[in-house]
Design a protein around this motif. Structure first.
Motif, PDB file in Angstrom:
ATOM      1  N   PRO A 700       0.805  -1.220   0.000  1.00 53.63           N
ATOM      2  CA  PRO A 700       0.000   0.000   0.000  1.00 53.63           C
ATOM      3  C   PRO A 700       0.842   1.277   0.000  1.00 53.63           C
ATOM      4  O   PRO A 700       0.464   2.277  -0.602  1.00 53.63           O
ATOM      5  CB  PRO A 700      -0.826  -0.127   1.280  1.00 53.63           C
ATOM      6  N   ALA A 701       1.991   1.233   0.689  1.00 50.51           N
ATOM      7  CA  ALA A 701       2.861   2.409   0.730  1.00 50.51           C
ATOM      8  C   ALA A 701       3.339   2.788  -0.664  1.00 50.51           C
ATOM      9  O   ALA A 701       3.424   3.974  -1.009  1.00 50.51           O
ATOM     10  CB  ALA A 701       4.049   2.149   1.646  1.00 50.51           C
ATOM     11  N   VAL A 702       3.655   1.800  -1.481  1.00 49.52           N
ATOM     12  CA  VAL A 702       4.130   2.069  -2.841  1.00 49.52           C
ATOM     13  C   VAL A 702       2.992   2.604  -3.697  1.00 49.52           C
ATOM     14  O   VAL A 702       3.147   3.569  -4.459  1.00 49.52           O
ATOM     15  CB  VAL A 702       4.734   0.797  -3.460  1.00 49.52           C
ATOM     16  N   ILE A 703       1.822   1.968  -3.592  1.00 50.76           N
ATOM     17  CA  ILE A 703       0.664   2.437  -4.362  1.00 50.76           C
ATOM     18  C   ILE A 703       0.335   3.882  -3.987  1.00 50.76           C
ATOM     19  O   ILE A 703       0.132   4.736  -4.858  1.00 50.76           O
ATOM     20  CB  ILE A 703      -0.541   1.514  -4.114  1.00 50.76           C
ATOM     21  N   GLY A 704       0.325   4.163  -2.694  1.00 43.35           N
ATOM     22  CA  GLY A 704       0.022   5.512  -2.245  1.00 43.35           C
ATOM     23  C   GLY A 704       1.043   6.523  -2.704  1.00 43.35           C
ATOM     24  O   GLY A 704       0.694   7.628  -3.139  1.00 43.35           O
ATOM     25  N   ALA A 705       2.313   6.158  -2.625  1.00 44.48           N
ATOM     26  CA  ALA A 705       3.367   7.091  -3.026  1.00 44.48           C
ATOM     27  C   ALA A 705       3.297   7.384  -4.523  1.00 44.48           C
ATOM     28  O   ALA A 705       3.461   8.536  -4.947  1.00 44.48           O
ATOM     29  CB  ALA A 705       4.729   6.522  -2.656  1.00 44.48           C
ATOM     30  N   ARG A 706       3.064   6.357  -5.332  1.00 42.36           N
ATOM     31  CA  ARG A 706       2.954   6.569  -6.784  1.00 42.36           C
ATOM     32  C   ARG A 706       1.735   7.431  -7.109  1.00 42.36           C
ATOM     33  O   ARG A 706       1.780   8.269  -8.029  1.00 42.36           O
ATOM     34  CB  ARG A 706       2.870   5.234  -7.518  1.00 42.36           C
ATOM     35  N   PHE A 707       0.649   7.228  -6.377  1.00 50.31           N
ATOM     36  CA  PHE A 707      -0.548   8.033  -6.634  1.00 50.31           C
ATOM     37  C   PHE A 707      -0.313   9.494  -6.255  1.00 50.31           C
ATOM     38  O   PHE A 707      -0.713  10.411  -6.988  1.00 50.31           O
ATOM     39  CB  PHE A 707      -1.738   7.471  -5.860  1.00 50.31           C
ATOM     40  N   HIS A 708       0.315   9.747  -5.107  1.00 53.86           N
ATOM     41  CA  HIS A 708       0.628  11.125  -4.732  1.00 53.86           C
ATOM     42  C   HIS A 708       1.485  11.794  -5.803  1.00 53.86           C
ATOM     43  O   HIS A 708       1.267  12.962  -6.154  1.00 53.86           O
ATOM     44  CB  HIS A 708       1.357  11.164  -3.384  1.00 53.86           C
ATOM     45  N   ALA A 709       2.470  11.070  -6.304  1.00 54.34           N
ATOM     46  CA  ALA A 709       3.323  11.628  -7.356  1.00 54.34           C
ATOM     47  C   ALA A 709       2.501  11.964  -8.590  1.00 54.34           C
ATOM     48  O   ALA A 709       2.708  13.015  -9.225  1.00 54.34           O
ATOM     49  CB  ALA A 709       4.434  10.634  -7.695  1.00 54.34           C
ATOM     50  N   ALA A 710       1.548  11.093  -8.935  1.00 53.96           N
ATOM     51  CA  ALA A 710       0.701  11.358 -10.104  1.00 53.96           C
ATOM     52  C   ALA A 710      -0.153  12.604  -9.904  1.00 53.96           C
ATOM     53  O   ALA A 710      -0.317  13.413 -10.832  1.00 53.96           O
ATOM     54  CB  ALA A 710      -0.189  10.146 -10.377  1.00 53.96           C
ATOM     55  N   MET A 711      -0.711  12.778  -8.696  1.00 51.04           N
ATOM     56  CA  MET A 711      -1.541  13.961  -8.438  1.00 51.04           C
ATOM     57  C   MET A 711      -0.722  15.248  -8.566  1.00 51.04           C
ATOM     58  O   MET A 711      -1.196  16.252  -9.101  1.00 51.04           O
ATOM     59  CB  MET A 711      -2.151  13.868  -7.042  1.00 51.04           C
TER      60      MET A 711
END
Length: 785
Positions: A700-711
């Motif tokens: 989940p940490a990786v998914i969340g970090a990649r999503f924040h970067a996308a935003m």
């Protein structure tokens, strides 16, 4: 001998926060020091004075008047006129004058000063352990004021005649308690007492060996695990031992607040450092006169139990800000949860009878006092995001210590009332160069909060002598604040053009501009407004917006694509519903619970109802909300599938993402499509890539970090496309999503690297608590059109 022609007389008017802060004794002593004669007095518009003496001494006085002003004074304007000498023989402090229609700035309540703390903790001092110790440099102000000028008869201290010792201090211009309106001592002032909750038949907690000292008894009860309602400065707190799992769970169960973070009070800064990491900027806030709650990085070895803020890396911490708190925290010897004395979503209780009635089932005991509270006043909350080593202190909730001090406007305003938003409501009264943003009112979802809202508006109108010519409100027709505004316009027979409708995200843009003293003629900015919900011009729910505009108007230059929100508010409480809806809409397949861990706890019946709702489009509004996209990703990553408080899913995703930031790689892909001149952000590829990561077992940490970067990347990409099409080079960042430290830190640097000037909030919240400021400035310029 000085010649007659070298004598000058000056008539001086000072405006600002100059009453209740020791300004008149400061002026008196300053005049005596410079050998001047004359007088000084308070009036309803500020402080007037005349000084007479040798020209060099008068010049030195005028310099020191602002350079050496008392610590709590905020001087806005000094007007000086020449006058012929009249031969004053001494310097005097004259009685205050009430002047019809005049108003003055009012000091917020301020934390106990160092001098009063020393007296409070000195066994030899007559105010030893006295919980209402104060002076002109600290103590209650706004919470006890019924009217101006700020004199004791106009405060709730009027029922406490001073004893000879206190009166002598009050009358002595060289004493720091000279004209300190709340001045008191154990002989003549308010007092505290401890009572058993009216709804407790037999308490399992009993203080032992503390004699008649109610604060010592309270501390002992708290150490035993009791929940105690404590009357403070602007209302009641519910307190318990923050190091006791059982006590915290008991408080949560009674208050109906299962997971929302609770604030903690600690005795000293050294205590805070034992539990949290503290940066210099955070320390400055913690130890300031305002003494707000500050969100600090929580140490893993802290004794504060994790039940205080489940799933959170940050802890809301404040230092004691009243004498009562200082004594109690030292007696208790442990950090104390100090959360608002209310049921969830209700206003904070402020009166003894009210608290005993409303909080009787929540607390085991009540620590009461008899200094009445005139205005409810929640604690303020701040956070300090950092960007490339630079700190950006911002309020999340602006209340105690800050309201009712105004935001200075870059223009002269008509008398305006802006009624604010539905959630995190504050209202704003504007006149002249000031915007008086109210203290935090709360979520406008019940009668109690509406009554608090109406009473606070009446108080502000009276104190600041404002009768609005214009009333601004949100575009949403069903908000209680909107209905109040429309009713007021109708009741007062105001012209229909005097009721100004303001779109939610335009208000965010305008609030950020006004927060940065943006000149009305400086041109437009790109307003990035990322939040949970705001009623759009097309009737849909907006929330992922790129506007181009200023105070006078806006156009919608870009937004997240519309996606379905099944059940509306029900979906925000169940983020799994949003995740399923987005997957079904964007990827065209109904998600199989066997392939998605986040659906493990969702029953087949729930999924069946959800599918029927989506297929039939029954109560399925469309939304462009960034907050809802955060919710969907949080659920997909199996971080939060059901929420018990606003933004829980997004907050927990941010907390989880901190561990994945270094190993996330690039952000998830997305697309931007120009449709009829509007940039539409498409997130089908974003969701598909997240699904791939979920299927591959990514943390989940990786998914969340990649999503924040996308935003962050999409924020910059859309701004660049708008500028390339002729848009401005200034960007404002507003909306509740920018309380996300990770998003904030990943958005600001690339915007600056791309050549944008970036404006962020620093006086009012970026969330809906600052919205009324934007409404007020928009109303001013709407009236010019």
């Amino acid at each position: 001998m000085v010649s007659k022609h070298s004598i000058e007389r000056k008539q001086i008017t000072v405006r600002g926060v100059v009453q209740g802060v020791g300004f008149r004794p400061f002026v008196y002593n300053l005049a005596i020091r410079h050998g001047l004669t004359g007088w000084v007095l308070n009036h309803s518009g500020g402080v007037d004075m005349e000084v007479e003496g040798p020209a060099p001494a008068v010049a030195a006085f005028l310099h020191d008047l602002t350079a050496q002003a008392p610590p709590l004074a905020r001087i806005e304007d000094v007007a000086v006129q020449d006058a012929d000498p009249v031969g004053y023989t001494g310097f005097e402090i004259r009685h205050s004058q009430a002047q019809e229609g005049r108003y003055q700035l009012i000091s917020p309540d301020m934390a106990t000063c160092a001098d009063c703390r020393r007296e409070l903790l000195d066994p030899a001092d007559r105010r030893y352990r006295y919980p209402f110790t104060n002076c002109t440099n600290c103590g209650p102000r706004f919470t006890i004021i019924a009217d101006i000028p700020y004199d004791r008869p106009n405060t709730t201290m009027r029922v406490f005649p001073m004893c000879p010792d206190c009166q002598a201090e009050y009358d002595d211009p060289t004493n720091r308690r000279f004209h300190a309106q709340p001045n008191a001592c154990p002989v003549c002032g308010p007092h505290v007492w401890l009572v058993l909750s009216p709804e407790s038949q037999v308490s399992s907690f009993e203080p032992q060996g503390v004699g008649s000292d109610p604060i010592a008894a309270t501390a002992q009860l708290l150490r035993q695990g009791a929940v105690i309602a404590i009357k403070g400065l602007g209302g009641f707190h519910l307190a318990c031992d923050a190091a006791s799992t059982e006590a915290v769970r008991t408080l949560r169960a009674r208050k109906g607040r299962p997971t929302k973070p609770l604030a903690v009070m600690m005795a000293t800064l050294d205590d805070v450092r034992r539990h949290c990491d503290v940066t210099p900027a955070e320390e400055e806030l913690l130890t300031s006169h305002q003494c707000p709650i500050v969100l600090l990085r929580w140490r893993e070895d802290s004794a504060v139990v994790r039940e205080v803020a489940p799933g959170n890396r940050f802890l809301g911490v404040m230092l004691p800000y009243t004498p009562l708190h200082h004594v109690l925290l030292r007696d208790a010897g442990v950090p104390l949860v100090m959360t608002s004395g209310n049921l969830s979503e209700e206003p904070i209780a402020k009166d003894n009878d009210e608290a005993l009635r409303r909080l009787g089932h929540l607390a085991d005991y009540f620590l009461l006092h008899d200094r009445d509270i005139y205005a409810r006043y929640d604690d303020s909350v701040w956070f300090v995001p950092t960007v490339e080593g630079e700190s950006y202190p911002q309020p999340i909730r602006r209340s105690r210590g800050y309201a009712p001090f105004p935001v200075k406007l870059p223009y002269q305003s008509r008398p305006i009332l802006a009624t604010g938003a539905e959630l995190k409501n504050s209202f704003c009264l504007a006149r002249d160069e000031y915007a008086f943003l109210s203290q935090h009112i709360g979520d406008m979802e019940n009668l109690e909060t509406l009554e608090h809202f109406e009473a606070s508006i009446a108080l502000y109108k009276h104190l600041f002598r404002v009768e609005p010519e214009l009333i601004a409100h949100d575009l949403h027709p069903d908000y209680l604040a909107t209905r109040y505004a429309i009713t007021q316009c109708t009741t007062k027979n105001m012209h229909p053009a005097s009721c100004i409708v303001v779109q939610h995200h335009h208000a965010h843009l305008a609030a950020c501009l006004a927060d940065n003293d943006w000149d009305p003629d400086a041109g437009p900015a790109i307003g990035v407004s990322l939040d949970g919900t705001g009623y759009g011009l097309d009737g849909h729910i907006w929330g992922g917006e790129w506007l181009v505009g200023d105070y006078r108007g806006f156009r919608r230059a870009g937004h997240l694509e519309y996606l379905p929100l099944p059940g509306g508010d029900a979906a925000t409480r169940n983020p799994y519903r949003i995740a399923v809806a987005y997957l079904y809409t964007l990827l065209g397949e109904w998600p199989d619970p066997a392939r998605f861990p986040f659906l493990t706890d969702v029953t087949p019946a729930e999924l069946d109802v959800l599918r029927q709702q989506l297929d039939r489009r029954v109560n399925v509004p469309l939304t462009s909300s960034a907050g809802r996209l955060f919710d969907a990703v949080s659920a997909l990553a199996n971080v939060c599938t059901r929420a018990t408080y606003e933004a829980q899913a997004a907050i927990e995703l941010e907390m989880e993402s901190g561990d994945g930031a270094d190993k996330a790689g690039e952000g998830y892909p997305f697309d931007v499509e120009n449709v009829d001149g509007v940039e539409i952000v498409r997130v089908r590829r974003t969701l598909a890539a997240i699904v791939d990561d979920v299927q591959a077992g990514a943390a989940p940490a990786v998914i969340g970090a990649r999503f924040h970067a996308a935003m962050a990347e999409m924020t910059v990409a859309v701004c660049e496309r708008i500028r390339a099409a002729g848009g401005p080079g200034v960007v404002t960042l507003s909306g509740g999503c920018f309380q996300n430290r990770l998003l904030f830190a990943q958005t600001v640097p690339p915007l600056r690297a791309a050549g944008f000037s970036v404006l962020v909030h620093h006086q009012v919240p970026c969330n809906d608590g600052g919205l009324s400021l934007g409404q007020a400035v928009i109303a001013q310029f709407a009236s010019d059109l």
